[in-house]
Design a protein around this motif. Structure first.
Motif, PDB file in Angstrom:
ATOM      1  N   TRP A   1      -6.842   5.678  -4.087  1.00  0.00           N
ATOM      2  CA  TRP A   1      -5.415   5.660  -3.708  1.00  0.00           C
ATOM      3  C   TRP A   1      -5.195   4.771  -2.479  1.00  0.00           C
ATOM      4  O   TRP A   1      -4.267   3.960  -2.442  1.00  0.00           O
ATOM      5  N   LYS A   2      -6.084   4.914  -1.506  1.00  0.00           N
ATOM      6  CA  LYS A   2      -5.964   4.129  -0.266  1.00  0.00           C
ATOM      7  C   LYS A   2      -6.101   2.636  -0.555  1.00  0.00           C
ATOM      8  O   LYS A   2      -5.303   1.824  -0.078  1.00  0.00           O
TER       9      LYS A   2
ATOM     10  N   SER B   1      -2.998   1.409  -2.566  1.00  0.00           N
ATOM     11  CA  SER B   1      -1.781   1.396  -1.736  1.00  0.00           C
ATOM     12  C   SER B   1      -1.803   0.221  -0.763  1.00  0.00           C
ATOM     13  O   SER B   1      -0.803  -0.497  -0.617  1.00  0.00           O
ATOM     14  N   ALA B   2      -2.948   0.053  -0.092  1.00  0.00           N
ATOM     15  CA  ALA B   2      -3.051  -1.033   0.892  1.00  0.00           C
ATOM     16  C   ALA B   2      -2.924  -2.382   0.193  1.00  0.00           C
ATOM     17  O   ALA B   2      -2.258  -3.292   0.705  1.00  0.00           O
TER      18      ALA B   2
ATOM     19  N   ARG C   1       0.544  -3.363  -0.976  1.00  0.00           N
ATOM     20  CA  ARG C   1       1.398  -3.773   0.140  1.00  0.00           C
ATOM     21  C   ARG C   1       1.042  -5.183   0.630  1.00  0.00           C
ATOM     22  O   ARG C   1       1.910  -6.001   0.849  1.00  0.00           O
ATOM     23  N   SER C   2      -0.245  -5.453   0.776  1.00  0.00           N
ATOM     24  CA  SER C   2      -0.630  -6.751   1.371  1.00  0.00           C
ATOM     25  C   SER C   2      -0.826  -7.840   0.312  1.00  0.00           C
ATOM     26  O   SER C   2      -0.598  -9.011   0.578  1.00  0.00           O
TER      27      SER C   2
ATOM     28  N   GLU D   1      -3.355  -9.157  -0.513  1.00  0.00           N
ATOM     29  CA  GLU D   1      -4.290 -10.119   0.057  1.00  0.00           C
ATOM     30  C   GLU D   1      -5.445 -10.402  -0.899  1.00  0.00           C
ATOM     31  O   GLU D   1      -5.754 -11.550  -1.187  1.00  0.00           O
TER      32      GLU D   1
END
Lengths: 233, 247
Positions: free
Chosen positions: B34-35, B38-39, B42-43, B45
């Motif tokens: 999940w982490k 989610s990250a 958002r990014s 990257e």
């Protein structure tokens, strides 16, 4: 609460901790003072079960390291000079993530409570990478106390903070210690340590060379005590 | 003697210890996935880097090989080029995924959690697999369009899934080792490519087989090799991850 006997840590041919003895009772706030390379961080990493001792016995809250590392980790909160937070998550998301890793109960209300404790409720939905260093360090403390640990380890938590941020961090540290937790904090900053700790241990070349309680020494004499302790090693 | 009083915020041991351990394992693994998702959502990257890299490799192959249209559609060429793209883009993703953990000391944060450390490994591996599959399923139609090859073959998709699992299983483990070194960007491919060679070989052979319509008897040994590799390396990672991350 913490008992360490004849702790040795070697990295290849280099011996960093040389038969170190240490103890901390419940509710004690121990400042571990020493120069760079004395072994402070290595010692804290062993207590945190991030590093395996080469020899010696480490016992925290009655559990042995490294055999009972998981039980020890349940009782530990660790704050280092790095925040251990994800920049692309918000403060709330970071705490929720760590809460899930620890299996914290009533997570939503606990996260709100911790954000209030570290004074970040108004910025809880902002990405951590937009936070100042001081705010990140406060959130790092929030992360470390989320599961309400008995023992807190702080590895030079003031590194890189300005005066205001350091003062704010001190307030949070006092609040953490006031709840009866055992605290071990490494520091270079004698004045700050004198202000916070109930005991001062000096570590030099991998051993504790001197130890004194706060009520046994005048704050003005701490520097002389520290210098003298360094000469012992 | 142990100190019995424990935080009221931590769950008590429920049911049998084994059931409680499994629940804790799955909870931690889910939290890591999940982490990461989610990250990344958002990014963007990691995904954008992998995707741009993959598309550039397609273009480079297109010009560098300078093949006539018939040769371009050869199953051996298609399978080879596809797996080179997946492997290179995957390496980029693996490196980045672990670098995010190392840069802000977050790996220590994960290791401090009172969970079986292999749950962290499986969480990271699952996250990496999701990213790799996302890139692959964007690359496939683009490749199909540019090279005029039909890649929508269920057998090929199965090979891509099995190959990616094997690649990510060993890649996540080695990326965790490499990230501790200063030369991590160089170290990962040097460690990874020799170990992952059986996966690439089996994946290319099986992909070629499905693309040129070979009999299942020809393809099956390669599929079996992929399955065996996936199981063996997942088991090896489960057993050694704790030692890999410890100082």
């Amino acid at each position: 609460m913490i008992k360490v006997r004849k702790l040795v840590k070697r990295f290849g041919l280099k011996t960093v901790l040389r038969g170190m003895d240490f103890h901390a009772d419940q509710g004690e706030f121990v400042a571990l003072l020493g120069p760079n390379g004395a072994g402070k961080t290595t010692f804290l990493r062993i207590l945190a079960s991030l590093s395996r001792p080469s020899m010696g016995r480490v016992n925290i809250a009655g559990y042995r390291l490294p055999d009972q590392a998981s039980a020890v980790r349940r009782r530990l909160g660790v704050v280092s000079h790095q925040p251990l937070l994800y920049g692309d998550l918000t403060a709330e998301e970071n705490l929720r993530f760590y809460g899930r890793m620890y299996g914290v109960r009533d997570l939503q209300s606990r996260v709100a409570e911790v954000l209030e404790l570290v004074g970040l409720t108004p910025r809880r939905r902002d990405l951590v990478r937009t936070y100042s260093r001081g705010m990140q360090q406060r959130l790092a403390i929030g992360r470390a106390v989320l599961h309400d640990p008995d023992v807190m380890l702080f590895d030079e938590p003031h590194t890189g903070l300005d005066q205001d941020a350091s003062a704010m961090l001190d307030t949070v540290l006092r609040e953490v210690a006031a709840r009866g937790r055992t605290v071990v904090m490494t520091s270079h900053d004698l004045a700050r340590a004198a202000d916070l700790a109930s005991r001062f241990d000096v570590i030099s070349r991998g051993v504790i060379t001197a130890s004194v309680k706060r009520d046994e020494i005048e704050p003005n004499n701490l520097l002389a005590f520290y210098r003298q302790a360094l000469q012992v090693a | 003697m142990t100190i019995e009083s424990e935080s009221s915020y931590l769950p008590e041991e429920q049911g049998t210890p084994a059931a409680s351990k499994v629940a804790g394992f799955l909870r931690a693994m889910g939290a890591v996935v999940w982490k990461d998702l989610s990250a990344e959502l958002r990014s963007r990257e990691l995904l954008s880097a992998m995707l741009i890299f993959a598309l550039l490799v397609i273009l480079i192959f297109n010009f560098a090989l300078d093949l006539d249209p018939a040769t371009r559609r050869e199953p051996t060429i298609t399978a080879g080029v596809l797996w080179v793209i997946f492997v290179f883009a995957g390496t980029l993703g693996l490196n980045r995924s672990m670098a995010i953990e190392k840069d802000r000391g977050c790996l220590d944060g994960l290791l401090l959690a009172p969970v079986d450390r292999s749950a962290i490994y499986f969480g990271k591996a699952l996250g990496n697999l999701v990213f790799m599959l996302m890139v692959e399923f964007i690359v496939l139609p683009i490749y199909s369009l540019l090279y005029n090859v039909n890649l929508f073959n269920p057998g090929l998709l199965l090979v891509i899934l099995l190959g990616s699992i094997g690649y990510v299983a060993v890649g996540t483990l080695l990326a965790t080792m490499a990230v501790q070194a200063r030369t991590r960007d160089i170290l990962l491919p040097i460690l990874l490519f020799p170990v992952v060679l059986p996966v690439i070989l089996a994946a290319v052979k099986a992909s070629t087989g499905f693309l040129d319509g070979s009999e299942m008897d020809v393809i099956r040994p390669w599929i079996n090799l992929l399955i065996a590799y996936d199981i063996i390396f997942s088991a090896v990672a489960f057993m050694v991850f704790d030692y890999v991350v410890e100082e």
